[in-house]
Enzyme design. Structure first.
Site, PDB file in Angstrom:
ATOM      1  N   SER A   1       0.834  -1.193   0.000  1.00  0.00           N
ATOM      2  CA  SER A   1       0.000   0.000   0.000  1.00  0.00           C
ATOM      3  C   SER A   1       0.875   1.251   0.000  1.00  0.00           C
ATOM      4  O   SER A   1       1.630   1.464  -0.942  1.00  0.00           O
ATOM      5  CB  SER A   1      -0.961  -0.046   1.202  1.00  0.00           C
ATOM      6  OG  SER A   1      -1.936   0.953   1.116  1.00  0.00           O
TER       7      SER A   1
ATOM      8  N   HIS B   1      -8.419  -4.311  -1.491  1.00  0.00           N
ATOM      9  CA  HIS B   1      -7.142  -3.724  -1.081  1.00  0.00           C
ATOM     10  C   HIS B   1      -6.493  -4.515   0.047  1.00  0.00           C
ATOM     11  O   HIS B   1      -5.288  -4.399   0.275  1.00  0.00           O
ATOM     12  CB  HIS B   1      -7.349  -2.275  -0.637  1.00  0.00           C
ATOM     13  CG  HIS B   1      -6.067  -1.601  -0.254  1.00  0.00           C
ATOM     14  ND1 HIS B   1      -5.043  -1.394  -1.156  1.00  0.00           N
ATOM     15  CD2 HIS B   1      -5.620  -1.115   0.942  1.00  0.00           C
ATOM     16  CE1 HIS B   1      -4.028  -0.804  -0.547  1.00  0.00           C
ATOM     17  NE2 HIS B   1      -4.360  -0.626   0.727  1.00  0.00           N
TER      18      HIS B   1
ATOM     19  N   ASP C   1      -8.816  -4.644  -6.154  1.00  0.00           N
ATOM     20  CA  ASP C   1      -8.486  -3.461  -5.359  1.00  0.00           C
ATOM     21  C   ASP C   1      -9.139  -2.223  -5.972  1.00  0.00           C
ATOM     22  O   ASP C   1      -8.909  -1.901  -7.135  1.00  0.00           O
ATOM     23  CB  ASP C   1      -6.962  -3.289  -5.316  1.00  0.00           C
ATOM     24  CG  ASP C   1      -6.499  -2.298  -4.261  1.00  0.00           C
ATOM     25  OD1 ASP C   1      -7.310  -1.471  -3.810  1.00  0.00           O
ATOM     26  OD2 ASP C   1      -5.306  -2.358  -3.892  1.00  0.00           O
TER      27      ASP C   1
END
Length: 334
Positions: free
Chosen positions: A128, A309, A280
């Site tokens: 991320s 995600h 995602d």
């Protein structure tokens, strides 16, 4: 939760602002070998602190401390490294200056050199926001590492992703208890609203369609979204600072590349496996395809997951985690 603090003194940020008493907090796993050739960097992600990275580190894991020296560094804004909640006046609370991804990377390099004398890394792995940091490392210091593995992240924050983050910012600032960042106690409604934003965006339609939220013991979707969420010592100004870092992420936004996105990606010569999640909503595979098309030594490897995600995050599908670990092993020497 405590880590080791490395102090830099006052630091001039990319914006020109001064960050007083700048610091990075980190932990290490394993032993640095004599020639300092077994080091790996593993930065944290949005809202995460170093214990959250432990799930994929351990004997027999891809990040094996019996083989490698793994430095887990807390990103600025997460409450352990320099953040609104721990920075002295006049840069405390809502006065905390904007910190870029590149600011994090420059200080992380200083940390490696000053604390350990490390001048080269085997691998940078990041999830991320940690993936954004890994991309920035690869472009700004292309000779510093052998390999990069960014997963569920991007080299530049897309417009759609920026809009999503405005929802997170709004969750904080719309709570009357936020008081323009001058609160004395944390705005609890703000964190509940932020949790709902992440429930909406962080998990995929397929995840809900398959009833995986109900598999956690909730009778209805309403029960799931109204669950008690741990506050975990979060700080609203820290959230805002991290949102701004994420929104501003662009590995080409610096004098070295002058905003030339393709040139910055093309400068990443380290072997790279880019790993988006198929579902995602923040960092879709289509964006990763564009990134890889500009990179001379990169491969796209999509995580075929319904976890959105959260694919590969702690407590999710072990198949996804194993897929990521296989890629890490592939990038590391036997």
């Amino acid at each position: 939760m405590s880590g080791t603090v490395h102090a830099f003194g006052d630091v001039t940020l990319q914006s020109g602002a001064i960050l007083p008493a700048a610091q990075l907090t980190y932990t290490t796993h394993g032993t640095l070998n004599a020639d300092k050739s077994n080091a790996i960097l593993f930065p944290t992600w949005f809202g995460g602190q170093h214990p959250a990275n432990d799930w994929i580190i351990g004997p027999g894991r891809a990040l094996d401390p019996e083989k490698y020296f793994i430095v887990v560094v807390n990103n600025m804004g997460n409450g352990l490294s320099s953040s609104p909640s721990n920075t002295p006046a006049p840069a405390d609370g809502p006065r905390f200056p904007y910190v870029s991804v590149l600011d994090n990377v420059i200080l992380q390099r200083r940390l490696l050199e000053e604390a350990f004398g490390i001048g080269h890394l085997l691998l940078i792995v990041g999830r991320s926001m940690g993936a954004q940091i890994a991309f920035q490392w690869g472009a700004y210091y292309p000779d510093f590492m052998d390999a990069i593995l960014p997963f569920v992240g991007s080299a530049r924050t897309a417009h759609h992703n920026w809009v999503f983050l405005e929802n997170v910012r709004g969750a904080m600032t719309s709570d009357p208890a936020f008081m323009d960042g001058e609160y004395e106690t944390q705005p609890t409604v703000a964190f509940d609203r932020m949790g709902l934003v992440f429930d909406s965006w962080g998990l995929s339609q397929a995840w809900y369609r398959q009833g995986l939220h109900l598999a956690q013991g909730y009778a209805t979707t309403k029960d799931f979204i109204r669950r008690q969420r741990p506050q975990g010592g979060g700080d609203a100004n820290n959230v805002i600072a991290s949102v701004e870092t994420w929104q501003g992420a662009d590995l080409s936004d610096n004098p070295l590349y002058g905003g030339d996105y393709a040139k910055a990606l093309g400068a990443i010569t380290a072997r790279t496996i880019v790993m988006p999640s198929r579902t995602d909503l923040y960092f879709p595979p289509e964006d990763s395809e564009i990134e890889v098309s500009h990179m001379p030594n990169a491969e796209l490897r999509v995580i075929e997951s319904v976890w959105g995600h959260r694919a590969g995050a702690p407590g999710t599908d072990p198949v996804d985690t194993a897929f990521i670990e296989d890629a890490i092993r592939e990038l590391l020497p036997a």
